[in-house]
Scaffold this motif. Structure first.
Motif, PDB file in Angstrom:
ATOM      1  N   GLY A   4     -28.348 -17.938  20.297  1.00 45.52           N
ATOM      2  CA  GLY A   4     -28.631 -18.577  19.026  1.00 45.52           C
ATOM      3  C   GLY A   4     -27.457 -19.320  18.435  1.00 45.52           C
ATOM      4  O   GLY A   4     -27.536 -19.812  17.302  1.00 45.52           O
ATOM      5  N   GLU A   5     -26.352 -19.422  19.186  1.00 40.71           N
ATOM      6  CA  GLU A   5     -25.178 -20.147  18.697  1.00 40.71           C
ATOM      7  C   GLU A   5     -24.980 -21.436  19.472  1.00 40.71           C
ATOM      8  O   GLU A   5     -25.484 -21.595  20.593  1.00 40.71           O
ATOM      9  CB  GLU A   5     -23.915 -19.283  18.825  1.00 40.71           C
ATOM     10  N   ALA A   6     -24.212 -22.357  18.886  1.00 41.97           N
ATOM     11  CA  ALA A   6     -23.932 -23.644  19.509  1.00 41.97           C
ATOM     12  C   ALA A   6     -22.441 -23.937  19.452  1.00 41.97           C
ATOM     13  O   ALA A   6     -21.753 -23.531  18.516  1.00 41.97           O
ATOM     14  CB  ALA A   6     -24.707 -24.758  18.807  1.00 41.97           C
ATOM     15  N   ASP A  19     -32.934 -26.898  23.304  1.00 48.62           N
ATOM     16  CA  ASP A  19     -33.492 -27.916  22.415  1.00 48.62           C
ATOM     17  C   ASP A  19     -32.466 -28.472  21.428  1.00 48.62           C
ATOM     18  O   ASP A  19     -32.769 -29.374  20.645  1.00 48.62           O
ATOM     19  CB  ASP A  19     -34.702 -27.374  21.653  1.00 48.62           C
ATOM     20  N   TRP A  20     -31.237 -27.944  21.461  1.00 47.16           N
ATOM     21  CA  TRP A  20     -30.177 -28.470  20.610  1.00 47.16           C
ATOM     22  C   TRP A  20     -29.157 -29.288  21.395  1.00 47.16           C
ATOM     23  O   TRP A  20     -28.350 -30.018  20.787  1.00 47.16           O
ATOM     24  CB  TRP A  20     -29.455 -27.327  19.891  1.00 47.16           C
ATOM     25  N   VAL A  56     -21.046 -22.050  15.916  1.00 48.90           N
ATOM     26  CA  VAL A  56     -21.803 -21.744  14.709  1.00 48.90           C
ATOM     27  C   VAL A  56     -23.233 -21.400  15.098  1.00 48.90           C
ATOM     28  O   VAL A  56     -23.743 -21.873  16.130  1.00 48.90           O
ATOM     29  CB  VAL A  56     -21.758 -22.947  13.732  1.00 48.90           C
ATOM     30  N   ASP A  57     -23.883 -20.591  14.308  1.00 51.92           N
ATOM     31  CA  ASP A  57     -25.292 -20.296  14.528  1.00 51.92           C
ATOM     32  C   ASP A  57     -26.102 -21.575  14.297  1.00 51.92           C
ATOM     33  O   ASP A  57     -25.831 -22.332  13.364  1.00 51.92           O
ATOM     34  CB  ASP A  57     -25.753 -19.196  13.558  1.00 51.92           C
ATOM     35  N   VAL A  58     -27.095 -21.817  15.127  1.00 51.46           N
ATOM     36  CA  VAL A  58     -27.863 -23.062  15.008  1.00 51.46           C
ATOM     37  C   VAL A  58     -28.606 -23.145  13.680  1.00 51.46           C
ATOM     38  O   VAL A  58     -28.965 -24.242  13.229  1.00 51.46           O
ATOM     39  CB  VAL A  58     -28.855 -23.231  16.179  1.00 51.46           C
ATOM     40  N   SER A  59     -28.832 -22.020  13.010  1.00 50.23           N
ATOM     41  CA  SER A  59     -29.489 -22.054  11.706  1.00 50.23           C
ATOM     42  C   SER A  59     -28.624 -22.752  10.659  1.00 50.23           C
ATOM     43  O   SER A  59     -29.131 -23.167   9.612  1.00 50.23           O
ATOM     44  CB  SER A  59     -29.826 -20.636  11.233  1.00 50.23           C
TER      45      SER A  59
END
Length: 360
Positions: free
Chosen positions: A38-40, A99-100, A117-120
């Motif tokens: 869930g991180e990028a 998808d990011w 960072v978290d994608v949120s």
């Protein structure tokens, strides 16, 4: 801690800007871990300097009483220093959920060339918005919140006092509203050029029209706030958007304030304005802000650019008044050391740090 049988997680290097003391800042190297679920990993293309707030941080002037409340979303360290601060960052996702990957994004992240960072926490930038212009997303968000706070109505008479970055943004959004009158008010006659670019009427404070339904105050001066009270009509609202940090403000409350039953209401972007708080999230507010940046009129606020390596000098020169800017853009090199070129927004003016005059 890993055991002898477990592989040691790989790390990568990044460089970030830190305020290290009153009017002192430096670039520091730090390690980046591998992105987790869930991180990028984001490689920064541009960041913007939010001059008013960042100079308060640079001079170590954040009042201790509100130090925790004024933390930026991804800040490290604590006020007054050392602290890693900033919140206008645009980059491209290089690692993370499929998808990011390759997505250009805005993030409320400090000045740093690569970060996890978290994608949120990421806001996708529409294809129609040039990445350079997208550094303004956080400031447009501030203006949106103020409009939600004020609730302008059909046929209103409105003044925006202070034609800096925030005041100019408020006026830019209001220029499409069906208002009876909109004036951008500033002491500096050179700000008329900005007002003309935005298509908004400009007025010196002495010549501004009174009897306003709403006055947005953005000058960060007690004189501007006092004049805002004079411009407000009976029982009208002054929306206070300035942050005075550790400066005291004196107002003539024996004049217009009580006699005409005026209201001064604070607008602060940390939370969604009360009128929309139950129906809009911070993420939805950011998505709205970046979508509005499809309009090229916002390029008027991008008033200069410098490479990331010069950031400590840029901040100091902004603090000393040797560099004038609405939003000064910081450009980051790619892995080959090249900085981004013109991406469809107005090109930055690369200025000599020692004697730059970059006023719009």
């Amino acid at each position: 801690m890993t055991t002898p049988d477990e592989p040691t997680p790989q790390t990568d290097q990044a460089t970030a800007y830190w305020t290290t003391g009153p009017e002192r800042g430096e670039l520091r190297a730090e390690e980046l871990p591998v992105p987790g679920p869930g991180e990028a990993l984001v490689r920064t293309l541009y960041s913007g300097i939010s001059k008013g707030t960042e100079i308060v941080v640079h001079t170590c002037s954040v009042p201790p009483r509100v130090a925790e409340a004024m933390r930026a979303p991804h800040q490290e360290g604590s006020f007054p220093s050392p602290v890693k601060f900033g919140y206008l960052s645009v980059g491209i996702v290089e690692q993370g959920p499929e998808d990011w990957l390759g997505q250009k994004v805005f993030c409320l992240n400090p000045h740093q060339d690569r970060y996890i960072v978290d994608v949120s926490a990421l806001t996708r930038i529409p294809d129609a918005v040039p990445p350079r212009r997208a550094v303004l997303t956080g400031t447009v968000e501030t203006a949106i919140n103020a409009l939600w706070e004020a609730g302008p109505r059909l046929g209103d008479r409105i003044a925006v006092v202070g034609a800096g970055l925030v005041g100019g943004m408020v006026a830019t959004l209001l220029r499409t509203f069906p208002l009876a009158r909109l004036q951008l008010v500033d002491l500096d006659p050179e700000r008329k050029q900005l007002a003309d670019q935005l298509g908004v009427e400009f007025a010196h404070p002495d010549d501004a029209a009174a009897d306003c339904d709403i006055v947005f105050h953005c000058s960060a001066s007690q004189e501007g706030l006092a004049r805002s009270l004079q411009l407000a009509g009976d029982e009208a609202d002054v929306i206070e958007m300035s942050w005075y940090a550790n400066r005291e403000v004196t107002l003539p409350l024996g004049e217009d304030f009580h006699a005409r039953r005026l209201s001064i209401r604070a607008s602060q972007v940390g939370v969604v304005a009360r009128a929309r708080r139950h129906r809009r999230t911070n993420a939805e507010r950011l998505s709205l802000a970046v979508s509005l940046l499809k309009d090229p009129v916002f390029d008027a606020f991008l008033t200069g650019a410098s490479p990331f390596a010069d950031l400590p000098d840029v901040v100091q020169n902004l603090s000393e008044g040797r560099l004038e800017a609405l939003c000064h853009v910081i450009e980051y090199p790619d892995d080959d050391g090249a900085v981004p070129g013109n991406d469809g927004a107005a090109p930055g003016n690369h200025t000599a740090i020692t004697n730059s005059q970059d006023r719009t």
